[in-house]
Design an enzyme around this catalytic site. Structure first.
Site, PDB file in Angstrom:
ATOM      1  N   GLU A  26       6.010  42.296 -70.012  1.00  0.00           N
ATOM      2  CA  GLU A  26       5.803  42.867 -68.679  1.00  0.00           C
ATOM      3  C   GLU A  26       5.299  44.299 -68.791  1.00  0.00           C
ATOM      4  O   GLU A  26       5.905  45.130 -69.480  1.00  0.00           O
ATOM      5  CB  GLU A  26       7.112  42.844 -67.888  1.00  0.00           C
ATOM      6  CG  GLU A  26       7.475  41.441 -67.441  1.00  0.00           C
ATOM      7  CD  GLU A  26       8.597  41.406 -66.417  1.00  0.00           C
ATOM      8  OE1 GLU A  26       8.960  42.462 -65.846  1.00  0.00           O
ATOM      9  OE2 GLU A  26       9.122  40.300 -66.185  1.00  0.00           O
TER      10      GLU A  26
ATOM     11  N   GLU B 229       1.509  38.640 -60.848  1.00  0.00           N
ATOM     12  CA  GLU B 229       2.531  38.144 -59.906  1.00  0.00           C
ATOM     13  C   GLU B 229       2.494  38.935 -58.598  1.00  0.00           C
ATOM     14  O   GLU B 229       2.519  40.181 -58.612  1.00  0.00           O
ATOM     15  CB  GLU B 229       3.931  38.246 -60.558  1.00  0.00           C
ATOM     16  CG  GLU B 229       5.036  37.751 -59.627  1.00  0.00           C
ATOM     17  CD  GLU B 229       6.365  37.474 -60.322  1.00  0.00           C
ATOM     18  OE1 GLU B 229       6.411  37.500 -61.569  1.00  0.00           O
ATOM     19  OE2 GLU B 229       7.345  37.242 -59.602  1.00  0.00           O
TER      20      GLU B 229
ATOM     21  N   ASP C 114      11.919  34.759 -68.908  1.00  0.00           N
ATOM     22  CA  ASP C 114      13.220  35.431 -68.873  1.00  0.00           C
ATOM     23  C   ASP C 114      13.904  35.159 -67.537  1.00  0.00           C
ATOM     24  O   ASP C 114      15.065  35.544 -67.330  1.00  0.00           O
ATOM     25  CB  ASP C 114      13.094  36.932 -69.171  1.00  0.00           C
ATOM     26  CG  ASP C 114      12.267  37.678 -68.141  1.00  0.00           C
ATOM     27  OD1 ASP C 114      11.587  37.031 -67.316  1.00  0.00           O
ATOM     28  OD2 ASP C 114      12.303  38.925 -68.164  1.00  0.00           O
ATOM     29  N   SER C 115      13.210  34.439 -66.634  1.00  0.00           N
ATOM     30  CA  SER C 115      13.858  33.937 -65.422  1.00  0.00           C
ATOM     31  C   SER C 115      14.969  32.956 -65.787  1.00  0.00           C
ATOM     32  O   SER C 115      15.723  32.529 -64.920  1.00  0.00           O
ATOM     33  CB  SER C 115      12.836  33.264 -64.499  1.00  0.00           C
ATOM     34  OG  SER C 115      12.072  32.301 -65.192  1.00  0.00           O
TER      35      SER C 115
ATOM     36  N   ASP D 138       8.923  34.807 -73.186  1.00  0.00           N
ATOM     37  CA  ASP D 138       9.001  36.159 -72.620  1.00  0.00           C
ATOM     38  C   ASP D 138       9.711  37.144 -73.541  1.00  0.00           C
ATOM     39  O   ASP D 138      10.791  36.843 -74.090  1.00  0.00           O
ATOM     40  CB  ASP D 138       9.775  36.118 -71.298  1.00  0.00           C
ATOM     41  CG  ASP D 138       8.861  36.045 -70.091  1.00  0.00           C
ATOM     42  OD1 ASP D 138       7.641  36.263 -70.238  1.00  0.00           O
ATOM     43  OD2 ASP D 138       9.382  35.775 -68.993  1.00  0.00           O
TER      44      ASP D 138
ATOM     45  N   LYS E 230       4.936  36.929 -73.926  1.00  0.00           N
ATOM     46  CA  LYS E 230       4.511  37.602 -72.697  1.00  0.00           C
ATOM     47  C   LYS E 230       5.334  38.862 -72.527  1.00  0.00           C
ATOM     48  O   LYS E 230       6.568  38.817 -72.665  1.00  0.00           O
ATOM     49  CB  LYS E 230       4.673  36.681 -71.485  1.00  0.00           C
ATOM     50  CG  LYS E 230       4.338  37.370 -70.159  1.00  0.00           C
ATOM     51  CD  LYS E 230       4.124  36.393 -69.019  1.00  0.00           C
ATOM     52  CE  LYS E 230       5.365  35.814 -68.403  1.00  0.00           C
ATOM     53  NZ  LYS E 230       6.329  36.791 -67.849  1.00  0.00           N
TER      54      LYS E 230
HETATM   55  O1  KIV Z   1      10.112  34.549 -66.182  1.00  0.00           O
HETATM   56  C1  KIV Z   1       9.333  33.936 -65.438  1.00  0.00           C
HETATM   57  O2  KIV Z   1       9.666  32.877 -64.914  1.00  0.00           O
HETATM   58  C2  KIV Z   1       8.019  34.510 -65.201  1.00  0.00           C
HETATM   59  C3  KIV Z   1       7.096  33.982 -64.163  1.00  0.00           C
HETATM   60  C4  KIV Z   1       5.706  34.440 -64.293  1.00  0.00           C
HETATM   61  C5  KIV Z   1       7.245  32.693 -63.576  1.00  0.00           C
HETATM   62  O3  KIV Z   1       7.684  35.447 -65.838  1.00  0.00           O
END
Ligand code: KIV
Length: 262
Positions: A113, A180, A42-43, A82, A111
């Site tokens: 969080e 992280e 999600d970056s 993400d 993934k």
């Molecule tokens: O969104 C992202 O880039 C991440 C990192 C772990 C690089 O979650």
């Protein structure tokens, strides 16, 4: 590495390399590389759209970028996508809807969080056949609660909390953990304690693998250099030189040549 089974089997069998990708051509470069697996992070909101946080990523945005990356990889790598901001916090049905979008777009795992308060959602996704990786430590979606992008787990109590969260993630059925910005010692304890792969970013050398943002590891980030980033290629300098040469060739009339014309 193409499947979650290969991902899990790498625990203790050689470190896992993971890079982010957001677009078709990044994926094509990664497909031609030995990097093991790809995270559609999600970056994308910060790296691609220039947003100050990752909050602007939505399930639809993530699905669109996941599809572009999946097309570029052409089945060559294990893809993790993400869950964006709050997508795991609205209950089981919206979480299933988000996972549906991401998996249909080509992800092989998602993934999420954090773990506190959405263990049921995670268990439900795992029981539904969706492999889930849990991101702990500095979780950028919680930047406001954390008071900034800071190293986590620095006190004994804070470290214990992350270690407990990692164990809870594994117990809920997670197939991996991303850690992280935590001290190396904390990452080492978690890596030894879990039977699933632990991937670090700013978490030191003892994890089962590392993840970096594509633009950071290739020097395409114009000087953004947190301590945990190593620039493995000066691609930014090559881009700058190429753009300057192009502008100069247009200005002096040497581009296009006769060979480049019809
Ligand atoms: O969104 C992202 O880039 C991440 C990192 C772990 C690089 O979650």
């Amino acid at each position: 590495m193409k499947t979650v089974l290969e991902f899990k089997a790498r625990k203790g069998q050689g470190r896992i390399s993971m890079s982010t990708a957001y677009a078709h051509w990044e994926a094509r470069w990664l497909a031609a590389s030995p990097v093991d697996c790809v995270l559609v992070g999600d970056s994308v909101a910060t790296v691609v759209d220039g947003e100050p946080t990752t909050f602007a990523a939505t399930p639809e945005v993530m699905a669109r970028h996941t599809a572009a990356v999946a097309r570029g990889l052409g089945g060559s790598k294990f893809i993790i996508a993400d869950f964006p901001f709050l997508a795991a916090r609205k209950g089981i049905v919206p979480a299933v809807d988000c996972a549906t979008l991401l998996m249909r777009a080509g992800a092989h795992a998602v993934k999420i969080e954090g773990i506190d308060g959405h263990e049921d959602v995670i268990r439900h996704l795992v029981e539904s056949g969706v492999p889930v990786i849990i991101h702990l430590g500095l979780t950028p979606q919680s930047v406001n609660a954390l008071g900034g992008y800071k190293v986590q787990g620095k006190t004994e109590a804070a470290a214990e909390e992350i270690i407990t969260q990692a164990r809870t993630a594994e117990a809920a059925g997670a197939c991996g953990v991303v850690l992280e910005c935590v001290p190396s010692e904390v990452a080492q304890i978690i890596t030894v304690a879990l039977a699933i792969p632990v991937i670090g970013i700013g978490a030191g050398p003892h994890t089962d693998g590392q993840v970096l943002v594509f633009h950071d590891l290739l020097g395409l980030n114009l000087g953004f250099a947190p301590r945990f980033v190593r620039t493995f290629a000066e691609a930014g300098a090559t881009v700058t030189a190429g753009l300057s040469a192009y502008a100069a060739a247009v200005a002096d009339g040497s581009f296009p040549s006769a060979k480049e014309s019809y």
